[in-house]
Write a protein that holds these residues in place. Structure first.
Motif, PDB file in Angstrom:
ATOM      1  N   GLY A  12       0.802  -1.335  -0.049  1.00  0.00           N
ATOM      2  CA  GLY A  12       0.021   0.081  -0.220  1.00  0.00           C
ATOM      3  C   GLY A  12       0.857   1.238  -0.276  1.00  0.00           C
ATOM      4  O   GLY A  12       0.351   2.360   0.488  1.00  0.00           O
ATOM      5  N   LEU A  17       0.259   2.764  -8.097  1.00  0.00           N
ATOM      6  CA  LEU A  17      -0.193   4.136  -8.566  1.00  0.00           C
ATOM      7  C   LEU A  17       1.117   4.633  -9.616  1.00  0.00           C
ATOM      8  O   LEU A  17       1.240   5.108 -10.708  1.00  0.00           O
ATOM      9  CB  LEU A  17      -0.083   4.894  -7.285  1.00  0.00           C
ATOM     10  CG  LEU A  17       0.143   6.577  -7.587  1.00  0.00           C
ATOM     11  CD1 LEU A  17      -1.177   7.107  -8.098  1.00  0.00           C
ATOM     12  CD2 LEU A  17       0.880   7.306  -6.497  1.00  0.00           C
ATOM     13  N   ASN A 195       5.873   8.963  -0.936  1.00  0.00           N
ATOM     14  CA  ASN A 195       4.406   9.084  -1.527  1.00  0.00           C
ATOM     15  C   ASN A 195       3.397   9.404  -0.229  1.00  0.00           C
ATOM     16  O   ASN A 195       3.783   9.092   0.868  1.00  0.00           O
ATOM     17  CB  ASN A 195       4.117   7.954  -2.312  1.00  0.00           C
ATOM     18  CG  ASN A 195       2.741   8.059  -2.971  1.00  0.00           C
ATOM     19  OD1 ASN A 195       2.227   9.116  -3.255  1.00  0.00           O
ATOM     20  ND2 ASN A 195       2.107   6.855  -3.086  1.00  0.00           N
ATOM     21  N   HIS A 264      -3.425  12.984  -2.115  1.00  0.00           N
ATOM     22  CA  HIS A 264      -4.295  13.959  -2.968  1.00  0.00           C
ATOM     23  C   HIS A 264      -5.473  12.952  -3.081  1.00  0.00           C
ATOM     24  O   HIS A 264      -5.141  11.766  -3.855  1.00  0.00           O
ATOM     25  CB  HIS A 264      -3.960  14.228  -4.375  1.00  0.00           C
ATOM     26  CG  HIS A 264      -2.832  15.381  -4.085  1.00  0.00           C
ATOM     27  ND1 HIS A 264      -2.861  16.624  -4.048  1.00  0.00           N
ATOM     28  CD2 HIS A 264      -1.392  15.121  -4.543  1.00  0.00           C
ATOM     29  CE1 HIS A 264      -1.687  17.213  -4.164  1.00  0.00           C
ATOM     30  NE2 HIS A 264      -0.838  16.198  -4.286  1.00  0.00           N
ATOM     31  N   ILE A 267      -6.044  11.096  -6.497  1.00  0.00           N
ATOM     32  CA  ILE A 267      -4.958   9.866  -7.018  1.00  0.00           C
ATOM     33  C   ILE A 267      -5.730   8.747  -6.970  1.00  0.00           C
ATOM     34  O   ILE A 267      -5.880   8.033  -8.066  1.00  0.00           O
ATOM     35  CB  ILE A 267      -3.659  10.205  -6.307  1.00  0.00           C
ATOM     36  CG1 ILE A 267      -3.031  11.325  -6.807  1.00  0.00           C
ATOM     37  CG2 ILE A 267      -2.851   8.810  -6.633  1.00  0.00           C
ATOM     38  CD1 ILE A 267      -1.575  11.543  -6.172  1.00  0.00           C
TER      39      ILE A 267
HETATM   40  N1  LIG Z   1      -0.418  10.269  -3.089  1.00  0.00           N
HETATM   41  C1  LIG Z   1      -1.426   9.469  -3.081  1.00  0.00           C
HETATM   42  N2  LIG Z   1      -2.511  10.273  -2.799  1.00  0.00           N
HETATM   43  C2  LIG Z   1      -3.584   9.415  -2.622  1.00  0.00           C
HETATM   44  N3  LIG Z   1      -4.031   8.183  -2.709  1.00  0.00           N
HETATM   45  C3  LIG Z   1      -3.070   7.471  -3.063  1.00  0.00           C
HETATM   46  C4  LIG Z   1      -1.804   8.144  -3.342  1.00  0.00           C
HETATM   47  N4  LIG Z   1      -0.845   7.292  -3.746  1.00  0.00           N
HETATM   48  C5  LIG Z   1      -1.526   5.925  -3.775  1.00  0.00           C
HETATM   49  N5  LIG Z   1      -2.872   6.269  -3.384  1.00  0.00           N
HETATM   50  C6  LIG Z   1      -3.773   5.331  -3.333  1.00  0.00           C
HETATM   51  O1  LIG Z   1      -3.513   4.385  -2.007  1.00  0.00           O
HETATM   52  C7  LIG Z   1      -3.986   2.939  -2.498  1.00  0.00           C
HETATM   53  C8  LIG Z   1      -2.344   2.020  -2.318  1.00  0.00           C
HETATM   54  O2  LIG Z   1      -1.689   2.438  -3.488  1.00  0.00           O
HETATM   55  P1  LIG Z   1      -1.230   1.532  -4.311  1.00  0.00           P
HETATM   56  O3  LIG Z   1      -2.164   0.528  -4.780  1.00  0.00           O
HETATM   57  O4  LIG Z   1      -0.470   2.010  -5.496  1.00  0.00           O
HETATM   58  O5  LIG Z   1      -0.060   0.816  -3.365  1.00  0.00           O
HETATM   59  P2  LIG Z   1       0.844  -0.643  -3.625  1.00  0.00           P
HETATM   60  O6  LIG Z   1       2.093  -0.436  -2.998  1.00  0.00           O
HETATM   61  O7  LIG Z   1       0.595  -1.083  -5.190  1.00  0.00           O
HETATM   62  O8  LIG Z   1      -0.104  -1.724  -2.721  1.00  0.00           O
HETATM   63  P3  LIG Z   1       0.374  -3.225  -2.762  1.00  0.00           P
HETATM   64  O9  LIG Z   1       1.403  -3.358  -2.037  1.00  0.00           O
HETATM   65  O10 LIG Z   1      -0.940  -3.831  -2.134  1.00  0.00           O
HETATM   66  O11 LIG Z   1       0.268  -3.791  -4.109  1.00  0.00           O
HETATM   67  C9  LIG Z   1      -4.414   3.117  -3.771  1.00  0.00           C
HETATM   68  O12 LIG Z   1      -6.197   3.306  -3.664  1.00  0.00           O
HETATM   69  C10 LIG Z   1      -3.884   4.353  -4.497  1.00  0.00           C
HETATM   70  O13 LIG Z   1      -4.783   4.777  -5.456  1.00  0.00           O
END
Ligand SMILES: Nc1ncnc2c1ncn2[C@@H]1O[C@H](COP(=O)(O)OP(=O)(O)OP(=O)(O)O)[C@@H](O)[C@H]1O
Ligand SMILES: [Mg+2]
Length: 368
Positions: A12, A17, A195, A264, A267
């Protein structure tokens, strides 16, 4: 063809993203031919890209790259050629077969390793950039993503647990990329990208601690040397005041040297809709932060870029790498080596190295 892997075993933090939005940026703003390989059975990247009508979704990552004998992909090449004609962004989606891989033994893992590193090379005539979104566990899939990468980036949230995990991640990189002389900080390893920054005291303190102790790990803006006009910065007063040092403004400047993306709400919405962030209404602030991060990343991935700081950063990373393999010593102040990733089942690193050497080293055709 360059291979950018997005990895961090913390869940997460924004791996998906970064994979998806950077793919949109490279494909639709710079006209690069981009493949996204989704190695996470959660299929978040696949689902996001699937929602975007300008992208093409191909056969699954597991069937194309991992489970079949290495030369079978050749039969799929025609399909891939067709897909590339239709879109600059082709996704090889995740499916449940990916999670089955972990349940099998070393011999199977060795086969998957061989298939993956061989098959990914077959993409070379069709794509400028392959982006691999990895699953959060330090398992065969995410290890493979790191081992075959020419470039690596690691998003990070400034909470305690992800910061604690940095040493483990660096250790993994140093083991997995031991045969890749280019996987050093500032070169193949782009660094960590903070992030979801928010202006809470806790995050600002964590930010300060991280920047003070491991400055070299954090990606810097491309315009590193430009003296910033603090009156024009977008940081809000709360954040700026927490960040101020005794001189009244130095920390504001410091914070703004770092590539980072704030929290944000738009996003998550953009990701859910499969839209590039710049197409979302009222997301100019998010887009301007991401644009700077992406531009910086793209410049670094471009092999023609000759960054003067590379040598210095390389030395820091090499020094740190030597420490990872030894007993507990601070790598960078405040970060301690924990587990040594001594055994990596099924990973034939020298074979991956041999295949990497054979890979085309042609520069990506950017218009930078
Ligand atoms: N800067 C940001 N602002 C707001 N929301 C964000 C931001 N970055 C990521 N998110 C949201 O946070 C959540 C987690 O992000 P993301 O899925 O990219 O993480 P991940 O590292 O791929 O997670 P996992 O380890 O489960 O694969 C998603 O819903 C994503 O849209
Ligand atoms: Mg993810």
């Amino acid at each position: 063809m360059k291979i950018l892997t997005v990895a961090n075993e913390k869940g997460g933090v924004g791996k998906t993203l970064l994979s998806v939005q950077f793919a949109f940026y490279c494909a639709f703003k710079f006209g690069l031919k981009v493949a996204v390989i989704d190695l996470d059975q959660q299929a978040n990247a696949s689902n996001s890209i699937r929602s975007n009508q300008n992208c093409v979704v191909s056969d699954t990552a597991s069937s194309c790259f991992m489970l079949e004998p290495a030369d079978l992909l050749a039969e799929n090449l025609q399909k891939i050629e067709e897909a590339v004609k239709q879109s600059n962004l082709v996704c090889f989606p995740a499916d449940d077969a990916l999670s089955e891989i972990e349940k099998k033994g070393d011999e199977f893992h060795a086969l998957v390793t061989y298939n993956f590193s061989k098959n990914i090379d077959l993409l070379s005539p069709y794509f400028d950039l392959v982006i691999i979104d990895t699953n959060p566990n330090p398992d065969v899939r995410s290890n493979l993503g790191i081992a075959v990468a020419t470039h690596l980036v690691s998003p990070l949230i400034l909470n305690k647990e992800p910061i604690d995990g940095i040493a483990r991640l660096l250790n993994r990189i140093s083991v997995l990329a031991q045969n890749n002389p280019d996987m050093v900080l500032g070169k193949g390893f782009l660094g960590m990208l903070p992030n979801m920054l928010s202006s809470t005291n806790f995050q600002c303190q964590n930010a300060k601690e991280l920047f003070d102790s491991a400055d070299e790990l954090i990606i810097k803006w491309q315009q590193l040397d430009i003296e910033l006009d603090t009156s024009k910065l977008s940081f809000d007063k709360d954040k700026a005041s927490v960040a101020l040092d005794e001189d009244g403004n130095a920390k504001v400047k410091v914070l703004n040297r770092y590539a980072c993306i704030k929290l944000h709400s738009g996003i998550a919405e953009a990701q859910a809709k499969g839209l590039p962030i710049w197409e979302m209404p009222n997301q100019n602030a998010a887009w301007s932060e991401m644009k700077r991060c992406f531009f910086t990343m793209l410049c670094q991935i471009n092999p023609e870029k000759d960054d003067l700081s590379t040598q210095e950063q390389k030395e820091v990373f090499e020094k740190a790498s030597k420490l990872y393999g030894k007993s507990a010593k601070p790598i960078v102040k405040n970060f301690w080596m924990t587990d040594v990733a001594a055994s990596l089942p099924g990973m034939n690193l020298s074979e991956i190295q041999r295949l990497r050497e054979m890979r085309s080293s042609a520069p990506i055709s950017t218009v930078l």
